[in-house]
Design an enzyme around this catalytic site. Structure first.
Site, PDB file in Angstrom:
ATOM      1  N   ARG A 173       0.917  -1.132  -0.058  1.00 56.57           N
ATOM      2  CA  ARG A 173       0.115   0.004   0.043  1.00 56.57           C
ATOM      3  C   ARG A 173       1.017   1.342   0.162  1.00 56.57           C
ATOM      4  O   ARG A 173       0.354   2.211  -0.423  1.00 56.57           O
ATOM      5  CB  ARG A 173      -0.870   0.161   1.264  1.00 56.57           C
ATOM      6  N   ARG A 177       9.457   6.149  -3.559  1.00 53.65           N
ATOM      7  CA  ARG A 177       9.637   6.876  -4.603  1.00 53.65           C
ATOM      8  C   ARG A 177      11.259   7.441  -4.395  1.00 53.65           C
ATOM      9  O   ARG A 177      11.733   7.736  -3.462  1.00 53.65           O
ATOM     10  CB  ARG A 177       8.808   8.136  -4.555  1.00 53.65           C
ATOM     11  N   ARG A 251      -7.458  -6.742  14.192  1.00 52.95           N
ATOM     12  CA  ARG A 251      -7.091  -5.691  15.020  1.00 52.95           C
ATOM     13  C   ARG A 251      -8.181  -4.285  15.369  1.00 52.95           C
ATOM     14  O   ARG A 251      -8.931  -4.168  14.642  1.00 52.95           O
ATOM     15  CB  ARG A 251      -5.765  -4.826  14.462  1.00 52.95           C
ATOM     16  N   ARG A 282       0.524   6.390  15.912  1.00 54.16           N
ATOM     17  CA  ARG A 282       0.620   7.725  15.226  1.00 54.16           C
ATOM     18  C   ARG A 282       0.018   8.689  16.214  1.00 54.16           C
ATOM     19  O   ARG A 282      -0.829   8.508  16.954  1.00 54.16           O
ATOM     20  CB  ARG A 282       0.296   7.757  13.800  1.00 54.16           C
ATOM     21  N   GLU A 306      -3.202   7.371  18.455  1.00 55.37           N
ATOM     22  CA  GLU A 306      -3.607   5.955  18.112  1.00 55.37           C
ATOM     23  C   GLU A 306      -2.750   4.879  18.564  1.00 55.37           C
ATOM     24  O   GLU A 306      -1.552   4.939  18.586  1.00 55.37           O
ATOM     25  CB  GLU A 306      -3.867   5.940  16.820  1.00 55.37           C
ATOM     26  N   TYR A 354      -9.056  -5.500   3.547  1.00 50.06           N
ATOM     27  CA  TYR A 354      -8.469  -4.109   3.878  1.00 50.06           C
ATOM     28  C   TYR A 354      -9.153  -3.195   2.727  1.00 50.06           C
ATOM     29  O   TYR A 354      -8.461  -2.985   1.581  1.00 50.06           O
ATOM     30  CB  TYR A 354      -7.219  -4.481   3.651  1.00 50.06           C
ATOM     31  N   ASP A 356     -10.020   0.567   1.511  1.00 48.28           N
ATOM     32  CA  ASP A 356     -10.179   1.985   1.618  1.00 48.28           C
ATOM     33  C   ASP A 356     -11.757   2.327   1.112  1.00 48.28           C
ATOM     34  O   ASP A 356     -12.544   1.742   0.515  1.00 48.28           O
ATOM     35  CB  ASP A 356      -9.196   2.659   0.593  1.00 48.28           C
TER      36      ASP A 356
HETATM   37  P1  FAD Z   1     -17.437   0.514   8.023  1.00 52.54           P
HETATM   38  O1  FAD Z   1     -16.999   1.739   7.764  1.00 52.54           O
HETATM   39  O2  FAD Z   1     -16.522  -0.420   8.827  1.00 52.54           O
HETATM   40  O3  FAD Z   1     -18.977   0.357   8.301  1.00 52.54           O
HETATM   41  C1  FAD Z   1     -19.558  -0.652   8.833  1.00 52.54           C
HETATM   42  C2  FAD Z   1     -20.627  -0.466   9.609  1.00 52.54           C
HETATM   43  O4  FAD Z   1     -21.566  -1.536   9.849  1.00 52.54           O
HETATM   44  C3  FAD Z   1     -20.390   0.313  10.893  1.00 52.54           C
HETATM   45  O5  FAD Z   1     -21.001   1.663  11.138  1.00 52.54           O
HETATM   46  C4  FAD Z   1     -20.929  -0.730  12.023  1.00 52.54           C
HETATM   47  O6  FAD Z   1     -21.340  -0.070  13.281  1.00 52.54           O
HETATM   48  C5  FAD Z   1     -22.202  -1.279  11.384  1.00 52.54           C
HETATM   49  N1  FAD Z   1     -22.519  -2.563  11.896  1.00 52.54           N
HETATM   50  C6  FAD Z   1     -21.623  -3.673  12.053  1.00 52.54           C
HETATM   51  N2  FAD Z   1     -22.428  -4.573  12.357  1.00 52.54           N
HETATM   52  C7  FAD Z   1     -23.698  -4.294  12.570  1.00 52.54           C
HETATM   53  C8  FAD Z   1     -24.691  -4.829  13.161  1.00 52.54           C
HETATM   54  N3  FAD Z   1     -24.898  -6.300  13.585  1.00 52.54           N
HETATM   55  N4  FAD Z   1     -25.833  -4.186  13.220  1.00 52.54           N
HETATM   56  C9  FAD Z   1     -25.806  -2.880  12.724  1.00 52.54           C
HETATM   57  N5  FAD Z   1     -25.011  -2.366  12.275  1.00 52.54           N
HETATM   58  C10 FAD Z   1     -23.613  -3.125  12.165  1.00 52.54           C
HETATM   59  N6  FAD Z   1     -10.274   4.515   3.889  1.00 52.54           N
HETATM   60  C11 FAD Z   1      -9.377   5.617   3.226  1.00 52.54           C
HETATM   61  O7  FAD Z   1     -10.039   5.515   1.945  1.00 52.54           O
HETATM   62  N7  FAD Z   1      -8.824   6.570   3.704  1.00 52.54           N
HETATM   63  C12 FAD Z   1      -8.241   6.510   4.722  1.00 52.54           C
HETATM   64  O8  FAD Z   1      -7.346   7.358   5.388  1.00 52.54           O
HETATM   65  C13 FAD Z   1      -8.784   5.500   5.540  1.00 52.54           C
HETATM   66  N8  FAD Z   1      -8.280   5.499   6.935  1.00 52.54           N
HETATM   67  C14 FAD Z   1      -8.739   4.569   7.876  1.00 52.54           C
HETATM   68  C15 FAD Z   1      -8.415   4.575   9.262  1.00 52.54           C
HETATM   69  C16 FAD Z   1      -8.710   3.332   9.993  1.00 52.54           C
HETATM   70  C17 FAD Z   1      -8.521   3.574  11.299  1.00 52.54           C
HETATM   71  C18 FAD Z   1      -9.526   2.544   9.683  1.00 52.54           C
HETATM   72  C19 FAD Z   1     -10.263   1.647  10.324  1.00 52.54           C
HETATM   73  C20 FAD Z   1     -10.367   2.564   8.252  1.00 52.54           C
HETATM   74  C21 FAD Z   1      -9.901   3.561   7.332  1.00 52.54           C
HETATM   75  N9  FAD Z   1     -10.146   3.582   6.046  1.00 52.54           N
HETATM   76  C22 FAD Z   1      -9.700   4.571   5.151  1.00 52.54           C
HETATM   77  C23 FAD Z   1     -11.494   2.701   5.661  1.00 52.54           C
HETATM   78  C24 FAD Z   1     -12.692   3.335   5.668  1.00 52.54           C
HETATM   79  O9  FAD Z   1     -13.024   3.614   7.084  1.00 52.54           O
HETATM   80  C25 FAD Z   1     -13.871   2.217   5.792  1.00 52.54           C
HETATM   81  O10 FAD Z   1     -13.605   1.108   6.416  1.00 52.54           O
HETATM   82  C26 FAD Z   1     -14.157   1.785   4.380  1.00 52.54           C
HETATM   83  O11 FAD Z   1     -14.840   2.855   3.583  1.00 52.54           O
HETATM   84  C27 FAD Z   1     -15.114   0.599   4.428  1.00 52.54           C
HETATM   85  O12 FAD Z   1     -16.661   1.028   4.669  1.00 52.54           O
HETATM   86  P2  FAD Z   1     -17.588  -0.217   5.001  1.00 52.54           P
HETATM   87  O13 FAD Z   1     -18.883   0.384   4.712  1.00 52.54           O
HETATM   88  O14 FAD Z   1     -17.241  -1.301   4.556  1.00 52.54           O
HETATM   89  O15 FAD Z   1     -17.223  -0.269   6.700  1.00 52.54           O
HETATM   90  N1  UDP Z   2       3.880   0.879   7.903  1.00 53.80           N
HETATM   91  C1  UDP Z   2       5.158   0.990   8.633  1.00 53.80           C
HETATM   92  N2  UDP Z   2       5.425   2.137   8.950  1.00 53.80           N
HETATM   93  C2  UDP Z   2       4.906   3.351   8.727  1.00 53.80           C
HETATM   94  C3  UDP Z   2       3.760   3.448   7.971  1.00 53.80           C
HETATM   95  C4  UDP Z   2       3.112   2.087   7.432  1.00 53.80           C
HETATM   96  O1  UDP Z   2       5.477   0.067   8.951  1.00 53.80           O
HETATM   97  O2  UDP Z   2       5.403   4.586   8.885  1.00 53.80           O
HETATM   98  C5  UDP Z   2       3.388  -0.555   7.537  1.00 53.80           C
HETATM   99  C6  UDP Z   2       2.318  -0.647   8.563  1.00 53.80           C
HETATM  100  O3  UDP Z   2       2.493  -2.428   8.571  1.00 53.80           O
HETATM  101  C7  UDP Z   2       0.976  -0.585   8.057  1.00 53.80           C
HETATM  102  C8  UDP Z   2       1.258  -0.782   6.631  1.00 53.80           C
HETATM  103  O4  UDP Z   2       2.528   0.012   6.241  1.00 53.80           O
HETATM  104  O5  UDP Z   2       0.102  -1.317   8.507  1.00 53.80           O
HETATM  105  C9  UDP Z   2       0.141   0.044   5.691  1.00 53.80           C
HETATM  106  O6  UDP Z   2       0.218   1.406   6.249  1.00 53.80           O
HETATM  107  P1  UDP Z   2      -0.890   2.433   5.959  1.00 53.80           P
HETATM  108  O7  UDP Z   2      -0.699   3.923   6.383  1.00 53.80           O
HETATM  109  O8  UDP Z   2      -1.581   2.272   4.637  1.00 53.80           O
HETATM  110  O9  UDP Z   2      -1.952   1.932   7.010  1.00 53.80           O
HETATM  111  P2  UDP Z   2      -3.335   2.401   7.476  1.00 53.80           P
HETATM  112  O10 UDP Z   2      -3.325   3.959   7.430  1.00 53.80           O
HETATM  113  O11 UDP Z   2      -4.528   1.723   6.680  1.00 53.80           O
HETATM  114  O12 UDP Z   2      -3.300   2.058   8.921  1.00 53.80           O
END
Ligand code: FAD
Ligand code: UDP
Length: 382
Positions: A173, A177, A251, A282, A306, A354, A356
């Site tokens: 991911r 560069r 996780r 972070r 975090e 995983y 986005d």
């Molecule tokens: P989710 O966003 O997880 O939504 C699922 C929903 O289902 C939740 O609201 C949950 O409460 C609900 N649910 C689960 N079980 C039940 C149940 N039994 N009954 C009713 N409701 C339920 N994406 C990016 O593009 N850029 C980023 O920078 C980025 N950063 C992230 C950082 C973190 C820490 C995480 C965890 C994810 C990140 N993502 C990022 C991904 C993004 O948040 C979403 O996970 C992604 O868009 C997938 O969406 P989703 O609808 O599949 O799941």
């Molecule tokens: N990673 C790392 N060092 C960093 C940033 C990322 O080792 O400074 C690794 C780590 O294993 C992480 C993966 O690269 O889970 C993907 O990073 P990303 O930033 O895409 O993770 P997210 O934002 O989804 O947590």
């Protein structure tokens, strides 16, 4: 509401399905959401004391190379031109992340040309001949010294799983560069929703045929719905089947938010902490995600540390770990899923992937176009 379709989960996958089915097919869609807000992990809200928009589940950066997804999301929000840049702290020094020519020159303490840096890294990467897991893949890309400084410790904190057990895709991911381009993402379309995530997500759900029920867990209502209404399920796959094939490894994250009496805590939106002596992975400082918001206070800021750990059944599952053991269980769950009539599994939790935001939206559009439209074809309005 007498629903034609129940969507479990109001993340971007669930909202995209609900929006398409209500707008295009005229279906009455009931969205069940366990939390007290819509939008899944993308949700954001203003911190009450400062008005600074906080991403409740960590900084969410929108980026995509998919023109279809970009066109779709722009129906609900405009985007700022924000481009994400991250820095990483290692042994008291700060370096640009992902690894680029600036990181390599600073780490080795020399001014290197792109070709010199490439040669140096190639020599250090030569020890690895296959890239079957995260560790091998990382060393093959950046060599051992950079791997040990920036990846090994961070990955140990983030996953608590041997890097040799983790899939290579996780590290794929991050770009590497040989220029001074320090942007976190390469994608041509990047930015943040101008009025915030909540406004974007609410506009997607704003349709008379969409009813959102917050604080509603599908498993409390399942008996009454059983078999009667088609379901799109975006909750955890293993939970749907009562963990019949064992638990899939996840996780979870703990977030520690503080309001500090300074206009700028760290000078940028995200700093990663590569070393294991500090327990957090972070620190986010949300004001930097919106430099155009000149109304943010100059004497207060909001930061969020975090922390990552293994998820128990009552924790929020955020990242699928995806060890070989998990993948074997996933295959069994996929077989079970195929046997469910009129139930579609989607999203990060429902497919144990995983994803986005742009990937979740693209997958939801594909499910709608390839499966749901045909399923409800008889109901398409003239
Ligand atoms: P989710 O966003 O997880 O939504 C699922 C929903 O289902 C939740 O609201 C949950 O409460 C609900 N649910 C689960 N079980 C039940 C149940 N039994 N009954 C009713 N409701 C339920 N994406 C990016 O593009 N850029 C980023 O920078 C980025 N950063 C992230 C950082 C973190 C820490 C995480 C965890 C994810 C990140 N993502 C990022 C991904 C993004 O948040 C979403 O996970 C992604 O868009 C997938 O969406 P989703 O609808 O599949 O799941
Ligand atoms: N990673 C790392 N060092 C960093 C940033 C990322 O080792 O400074 C690794 C780590 O294993 C992480 C993966 O690269 O889970 C993907 O990073 P990303 O930033 O895409 O993770 P997210 O934002 O989804 O947590």
């Amino acid at each position: 509401m007498n629903a034609d379709l129940v969507v479990v989960g109001s993340g971007l996958f669930g909202l995209t399905v609900a929006e398409r089915c209500a707008n295009e097919l005229g279906l009455r869609v009931l969205v069940l959401e366990r939390r007290d807000h819509i939008g899944g992990n993308a949700y954001s809200e203003p911190e009450p004391q400062t008005g600074i928009e906080v991403h409740r589940y960590g900084s969410h950066l929108f980026h995509t190379a998919n023109a279809r997804v970009w066109e779709y999301v722009n129906r609900f929000t405009s985007f700022t031109p924000y481009q994400h840049r991250v820095y990483s702290v290692h042994k008291g020094q700060v370096y640009p992340m992902p690894i680029n020519l600036g990181t390599i020159c600073a780490f080795f303490g020399r001014h290197l040309s792109p070709d010199e840096a490439r040669d140096l890294v190639a020599r250090q990467a030569a020890e690895v001949t296959r890239a079957g897991n995260l560790e091998e893949k990382a060393i093959s890309l950046i060599g051992r010294p950079l791997y040990e400084a920036f990846i090994r410790g961070y990955t140990a904190k983030q996953w608590q799983t041997a890097p040799a057990e983790l899939p290579a895709e996780i590290i794929g991911r991050l770009p590497v560069r040989y220029t001074f381009d320090g942007r976190y993402f390469d994608d041509p379309y990047q930015g943040l929703p101008t009025d915030g995530y909540a406004a974007w997500l609410e506009r997607m759900a704003d349709h008379p045929n969409i009813e959102i029920r917050l604080g509603a867990d599908f498993f409390d209502l399942r008996e009454s719905l059983a078999g009667a209404v088609p379901v799109v399920y975006t909750g955890p796959l293993d939970r749907y089947f009562g963990y019949a094939e064992g638990e899939l490894g996840w996780r979870t994250l703990d977030f520690e938010t503080s309001v500090l009496p300074t206009g700028d805590f760290q000078g940028t939106s995200v700093i990663n902490y590569a070393d294991e002596d500090l327990p957090w992975t972070r620190i986010h400082e949300f004001r930097h995600l919106h430099p155009e918001r000149t109304w943010y206070p100059d004497d207060a800021t909001v930061i969020m540390r975090e922390f990552s750990r293994f998820a128990g059944r009552t924790d929020e599952p955020y990242y699928p770990i995806n060890t070989p053991y998990d993948r074997a269980r996933l295959r069994s769950y996929r077989d079970l899923a195929k046997g469910e009539r009129d139930v579609w599994f989607g999203g990060r939790l429902g497919t144990y992937q995983y994803l986005d935001m742009h990937m979740a939206i693209a997958a939801a559009l594909t499910l709608y176009e390839n499966r749901l439209r045909a399923r409800f074809a008889a109901r398409v309005p003239e």
